[in-house]
Design a protein around this motif. Structure first.
Motif, mmCIF file in Angstrom:
data_model
loop_
_atom_site.group_PDB
_atom_site.id
_atom_site.type_symbol
_atom_site.label_atom_id
_atom_site.label_comp_id
_atom_site.label_asym_id
_atom_site.label_seq_id
_atom_site.Cartn_x
_atom_site.Cartn_y
_atom_site.Cartn_z
ATOM 1 N N ARG A 53 0.835 -1.203 0.000
ATOM 2 C CA ARG A 53 0.000 0.000 0.000
ATOM 3 C C ARG A 53 0.870 1.253 0.000
ATOM 4 N NH1 ARG A 53 -3.215 -3.726 2.599
ATOM 5 N NH2 ARG A 53 -5.437 -3.620 2.067
ATOM 6 N N TRP A 116 -3.658 4.563 7.828
ATOM 7 C CA TRP A 116 -3.814 3.134 8.074
ATOM 8 C C TRP A 116 -2.471 2.467 8.332
ATOM 9 C CZ3 TRP A 116 -8.066 0.181 4.951
ATOM 10 C CH2 TRP A 116 -9.317 0.721 5.268
ATOM 11 N N GLU A 117 -1.390 3.082 7.886
ATOM 12 C CA GLU A 117 -0.055 2.576 8.171
ATOM 13 C C GLU A 117 0.920 3.735 8.201
ATOM 14 O OE1 GLU A 117 0.966 -0.299 5.214
ATOM 15 O OE2 GLU A 117 0.971 1.120 3.575
ATOM 16 N N SER A 131 1.017 -0.948 10.851
ATOM 17 C CA SER A 131 -0.314 -0.704 10.293
ATOM 18 C C SER A 131 -1.417 -1.133 11.245
ATOM 19 C CB SER A 131 -0.476 -1.456 8.972
ATOM 20 O OG SER A 131 -0.590 -2.854 9.208
ATOM 21 N N GLY A 133 -3.559 -3.061 10.360
ATOM 22 C CA GLY A 133 -3.646 -4.486 10.078
ATOM 23 C C GLY A 133 -2.785 -5.315 11.005
ATOM 24 N N THR A 198 -11.086 -1.216 -5.848
ATOM 25 C CA THR A 198 -10.081 -0.639 -4.958
ATOM 26 C C THR A 198 -8.928 -0.031 -5.752
ATOM 27 O OG1 THR A 198 -8.750 -2.663 -4.815
ATOM 28 C CG2 THR A 198 -10.608 -2.456 -3.284
ATOM 29 N N MET A 248 -9.795 -9.573 6.820
ATOM 30 C CA MET A 248 -8.759 -8.550 6.673
ATOM 31 C C MET A 248 -7.369 -9.151 6.829
ATOM 32 S SD MET A 248 -10.536 -5.446 8.823
ATOM 33 C CE MET A 248 -12.115 -4.744 8.305
ATOM 34 N N TYR A 253 -7.728 -7.615 3.079
ATOM 35 C CA TYR A 253 -8.752 -6.604 2.792
ATOM 36 C C TYR A 253 -8.621 -5.415 3.734
ATOM 37 C CZ TYR A 253 -11.230 -10.232 0.114
ATOM 38 O OH TYR A 253 -11.588 -11.199 -0.798
ATOM 39 N N GLY A 254 -8.928 -4.244 3.216
ATOM 40 C CA GLY A 254 -8.957 -3.055 4.060
ATOM 41 C C GLY A 254 -10.347 -2.750 4.557
ATOM 42 N N ARG A 255 -11.353 -3.323 3.877
ATOM 43 C CA ARG A 255 -12.743 -3.072 4.235
ATOM 44 C C ARG A 255 -13.594 -4.250 3.775
ATOM 45 N NH1 ARG A 255 -10.397 -1.131 0.699
ATOM 46 N NH2 ARG A 255 -9.561 0.508 2.021
ATOM 47 N N ASP A 272 -14.380 -1.244 8.117
ATOM 48 C CA ASP A 272 -12.989 -1.129 7.694
ATOM 49 C C ASP A 272 -12.070 -1.357 8.890
ATOM 50 O OD1 ASP A 272 -12.806 1.257 9.157
ATOM 51 O OD2 ASP A 272 -13.067 2.533 7.389
ATOM 52 N N ARG A 273 -10.782 -1.265 8.640
ATOM 53 C CA ARG A 273 -9.816 -1.562 9.698
ATOM 54 C C ARG A 273 -9.966 -0.622 10.891
ATOM 55 N NH1 ARG A 273 -4.316 -2.858 6.145
ATOM 56 N NH2 ARG A 273 -5.015 -4.906 5.413
#
Length: 281
Positions: A53, A116-117, A131, A133, A198, A248, A253-255, A272-273
């Motif tokens: 990403r 997100w990161e 992240s 994640g 995406t 995820m 996946y982010g969402r 989402d995350r």
């Protein structure tokens, strides 16, 4: 770890939040970097093949951290700039994290900047990316009961922005940029979920200069149906949050879209995350 009583749940979450990010972030992300003299075409190829990403940019001669390049940055590069270097495209991120920072403090910084990161550095050396994640992965692997106690409907965003399969890629890209979204669910005319579109889909299909295309002048241009991923994964409003979190982690996946039922597949929300991270707040 099994968490049942509220006191045990709170203790488990505090334990996670107090950990240094050096014990959580994916050390493999240290390879998500390029030297500042590399071409943007190479950066695009690396993102497409590795699924990054973001990519860190470092000085070719000293190894000093310079900045980052995101998927969105690469998708904004026009063909006239395709020979540009990574150094010319790199930007200073809103937040740079130190490995000793606690998960709690790192999350506070990232969420305040809608990140997100974020890159992790020590001195001028790039160590990798931390992240949301990474935190979700630890929750799924070590604290699953926390997510099993939560229901999707309590954390999802209702009435999410969506795309139609016949929308032009240019139109949807502009919507992503305007709303700072990395992806959108795709529905049919009746609001039934049929796919996801995406930034990675656009990158993987080789789209460039999207922001320069005119929606009215792209009557024969690419449509969302040409780039979207299908069939889409989804969860139900009564699903446990761990189902969305597991998608995820296992699929990157982010969402994850939320539908009203397996039969109707009407889009009613999205998780989402950042929504999953709310179990920690």
């Amino acid at each position: 770890m099994t968490v049942t009583a509220p006191s045990e749940r709170k203790e488990a979450l505090n334990q996670l939040l107090g950990l240094p990010i050096s014990s959580i972030y994916d050390k493999a992300s240290t390879s998500a970097k390029v030297s500042d003299d590399m071409g943007v075409t190479f950066v695009r190829k690396l993102m497409r093949e590795k699924g990054y990403r973001s990519i860190a940019v470092i000085k070719a001669d000293t190894g000093k951290f310079v900045g980052i390049i995101t998927r969105g940055d690469v998708l904004m590069v026009s063909s006239s700039k395709s020979e540009a270097t990574a150094g010319s495209l790199a930007v200073a991120p809103p937040a740079v994290l130190q490995p000793s920072l606690t998960v709690s403090r790192a999350l506070d910084m990232m969420l305040s900047y809608d990140m997100w990161e974020a890159p992790v550095t020590e001195g001028d050396k790039f160590l990798g990316f931390f992240s949301l994640g990474d935190v979700i992965r630890v929750l799924v692997q070590k604290y699953p009961e926390v997510l099993k106690e939560a229901t999707v409907s309590d954390y999802m965003t209702s009435d999410p922005v969506s795309a139609l399969a016949d929308d032009s890629v240019a139109k949807i890209w502009r919507k992503m940029v305007e709303l700072r979204y990395a992806g959108l669910p795709v529905v049919d005319g009746d609001g039934r979920l049929i796919g996801m579109i995406t930034q990675y889909d656009l990158l993987a299909k080789g789209y460039t200069r999207i922001h320069l295309e005119s929606e009215s002048g792209a009557a024969k241009g690419p449509r969302v149906r040409d780039a979207m991923t299908r069939p889409p994964s989804y969860v139900l409003p009564w699903s446990k949050l761990i189902e969305a979190a597991d998608l995820m982690v296992t699929r990157g996946y982010g969402r994850v879209p939320v539908v009203n039922s397996v039969r109707d597949l009407k889009l009613i929300g999205i998780v989402d995350r950042e929504d999953v991270i709310k179990v920690l707040r």
